[in-house]
Design an enzyme around this catalytic site. Structure first.
Site, short mmCIF file in Angstrom:
data_model
loop_
_atom_site.label_atom_id
_atom_site.label_comp_id
_atom_site.label_asym_id
_atom_site.label_seq_id
_atom_site.Cartn_x
_atom_site.Cartn_y
_atom_site.Cartn_z
CG ASP A 47 -1.93 -1.11 1.20
OD1 ASP A 47 -2.12 -1.70 0.13
OD2 ASP A 47 -2.51 -1.39 2.27
N GLY A 67 27.49 5.18 11.90
CA GLY A 67 28.94 5.07 11.81
C GLY A 67 29.39 3.64 11.72
N GLY A 68 30.08 3.18 12.78
CA GLY A 68 30.67 1.84 12.75
C GLY A 68 32.02 1.87 12.06
CD1 TRP A 69 36.20 -1.51 9.76
CD2 TRP A 69 37.14 -0.76 11.64
NE1 TRP A 69 37.56 -1.58 9.59
CE2 TRP A 69 38.17 -1.12 10.73
CE3 TRP A 69 37.49 -0.27 12.90
CZ2 TRP A 69 39.52 -1.01 11.05
CZ3 TRP A 69 38.85 -0.15 13.21
CH2 TRP A 69 39.83 -0.52 12.29
CD GLU A 86 34.27 1.27 15.49
OE1 GLU A 86 35.22 0.58 15.05
OE2 GLU A 86 33.15 0.79 15.74
CG MET A 139 32.69 -0.54 21.13
SD MET A 139 32.82 -0.12 19.37
CE MET A 139 33.86 1.34 19.44
CE1 TYR A 159 33.13 -4.78 20.17
CE2 TYR A 159 31.86 -5.14 22.18
CZ TYR A 159 32.01 -4.53 20.95
OH TYR A 159 31.05 -3.65 20.51
CG ASP A 160 36.68 -6.77 17.92
OD1 ASP A 160 36.53 -8.00 18.03
OD2 ASP A 160 35.90 -6.05 17.26
CD1 TRP A 205 29.52 -7.48 16.69
CD2 TRP A 205 28.41 -5.54 16.56
NE1 TRP A 205 29.36 -7.18 15.36
CE2 TRP A 205 28.70 -5.99 15.26
CE3 TRP A 205 27.72 -4.35 16.74
CZ2 TRP A 205 28.31 -5.27 14.13
CZ3 TRP A 205 27.34 -3.64 15.62
CH2 TRP A 205 27.64 -4.10 14.32
#
Length: 529
Positions: A232, A260-262, A303, A369, A371-372, A509
């Site tokens: 519709d 955003g993000g990497w 980032e 963040m 982690y990583d 994440w």
């Protein structure tokens, strides 16, 4: 967020949406006084956008204002901006915040979205400062005092925050839909969802994947409520509509649009040159009338400010704070404004590169963040847990652990209640490893379903079951592969630590990495209580 490869990304486009308002009712006669007039904007059948304009027709400045009105039965306030609101049943009270002062002859306004069932009807029983909203009414000469606008928005009520990221590209190869949040049992345990990602380009917020976001037609089988999407005219589809349906069933969940993000952080440098223009573009996109009721605020994932990620930023240590200040001013105190930030706790590292302490006053919280820290982006190793809670003998780099990051942010004046600990619902791994203990050499990244060196928890729990832990994180060597990841047991341990530090909660994440029955979400939620 994580280093990402986005398969099957389609329909990339940039959208800037103008706010289209309907005809505004003319103020009543006697414009020498102060009046408040209502205007209805867009109406999408289940909700509409409204606006009140307060005009000071007197010869003296107004230092504050308060507007009250009643919504009809079946109508409810879903969001409001440029004011601070409280509701009691159908009665809504709105006070000025940053726009509380009105010079003689000037006007200010606040906007809002109302969700409704049945037939539209306008607000009724308007009062301005306790009197009539008409300029011929008799509001008090000296309006009642109001508290000064808060620069440091208080944390959301309701206890620890339990936030998960939903990725727009997960609907393609992963076949992970908003419905899976419900069927896994995670919806009842989450408090917040971050929708990732919107793009940052040309100094503005922009749609990242129009097809996945609001155009993909869902079948009944993949829909949250079992009802297929329609074609519709004006109908909202895609993940935005599915999130709308999820919130109807689980009204305690708040959803933020993350930008955003990497991959898409390269645009923040240009945005930082004109923070007000950037904030306005983000506001208009998040509050687009087609989906304004879906989102409760904005999350920024830069980032990294004044440091290097996929690209290097040189906008200076004040840029991040200036951007957050502009976003808070534009989004007001009724919307959430948050940021995902680096967890580099090393001396002279990324946390030291930007004014995260100064920016905290404008944000509801930080998603740290944690982690990583380590992974097969260093192909030869040494092997190390990618999300260590604490330091340990032999850790490859000092300051690369959760505790170091949290303590550094606290030392910069960030309240513990505004810090959320990050958890990865995935593991990182190497191949060509001969040593079981951390610190071994490798020949490259272990194979992964979507990206080498990365694998979901739901796969790793069977493919390479964890056998040992170090620094609060599990690991295992399976053949020549070495993997580290969090399990329900290590997550419970991290949540215990989170509570001991007085943090505001935890986030992860991302949702599709969990099992179909939400093992990790259950551990996170239960650990925070």
């Amino acid at each position: 967020m994580r280093r990402l490869r986005w398969p099957h990304m389609v329909g990339i486009c940039t959208v800037t949406v103008a706010l289209v308002l309907g005809v505004t009712a003319a103020p009543a006669s006697g414009a020498g006084g102060v009046s408040a007039t209502f205007a209805k904007g867009s109406d999408w059948g289940t909700g509409y956008e409204g606006k009140y304009t307060i005009t000071n027709g007197s010869a003296t400045a107004r230092s504050s204002w308060q507007v009250e009105f009643d919504l009809p039965s079946g109508h409810r306030l879903s969001s409001l901006w440029d004011g601070s609101s409280t509701t009691s049943g159908q009665h809504v009270t709105v006070k000025g915040t940053w726009n509380g002062t009105i010079a003689p002859g000037a006007s200010v306004s606040f906007g809002f979205n109302v969700a409704y069932t049945g037939t539209y009807a306008p607000p009724a029983n308007c009062k301005l400062d306790g009197g009539s909203c008409s300029a011929t009414g008799n509001p008090p000469t000296d309006p009642p005092p109001t508290d000064p606008p808060p620069t440091d928005p208080p944390p959301n009520p309701g206890g620890a925050k339990k936030l998960g990221y939903f990725t727009q590209w997960g609907v393609y190869g992963r076949q992970y839909f908003v419905k899976n949040i419900k069927t896994s049992g995670s919806a009842s345990k989450l408090t917040h969802i971050n929708y990732a990602f919107g793009n940052v380009t040309n100094g503005q917020c922009a749609i990242g994947d129009a097809y996945a976001d609001y155009d993909m037609a869902y079948t009944a089988a993949n829909s949250v409520d079992g009802v297929a999407d329609t074609w519709d005219t004006g109908a909202l589809r895609g993940s935005f509509n599915q999130l709308r349906k999820l919130k109807r069933e689980f009204p305690h969940i708040k959803v933020l649009f993350s930008f955003g993000g990497w991959t898409w952080s390269g645009g923040f440098g240009q945005a930082a040159r004109n923070p007000a223009a950037f904030a306005d573009s983000c506001y208009r996109l998040v509050e687009d009338p087609r989906w304004a009721d879906v989102f409760d605020g904005i999350d920024i994932d830069w980032e990294y400010p004044n440091a290097c990620g996929l690209t290097c930023d040189t906008s200076g240590p004040a840029a991040f704070k200036n951007l957050m200040q502009a976003l808070r001013a534009r989004f007001g105190t009724s919307n959430l404004v948050t940021a995902a930030i680096t967890a580099d706790g090393s001396n002279g590292g990324k946390i030291d590169a930007a004014d995260y302490g100064g920016a905290a006053q404008y944000l509801n919280w930080y998603n740290v963040m944690t982690y990583d820290y380590f992974g097969a982006f260093n192909a030869q190793g040494p092997t190390a847990p990618h999300s260590p809670l604490t330091s340990y003998a032999g850790i490859p780099q000092a300051g690369f652990n959760s505790d170091a990051a949290i303590q550094k942010l606290k030392s910069k004046g960030v309240p513990a209640s505004k810090l959320l600990l990050g958890i990865g619902f995935y593991g990182r791994g190497w191949t060509g490893v001969t040593q079981e203990a951390p610190g071994g050499t490798a020949t490259g990244a272990a194979p992964g379903t979507y990206e080498a060196g990365i694998e979901d928890y739901k796969v790793l729990k069977n493919r390479c079951p964890a056998t040992k832990t170090i620094a609060g994180t599990a690991y295992a060597k399976c053949g020549s592969e070495w993997w580290s990841y969090d399990t329900p047991a290590t997550i419970r341990g991290k949540m215990s630590w989170t509570k001991s530090q007085g943090l505001g909660g935890a986030f992860f994440w991302e949702l599709s990495g969990d099992t179909t029955n939400g093992e990790l979400m259950t551990a996170l939620s239960g650990g925070l209580g």
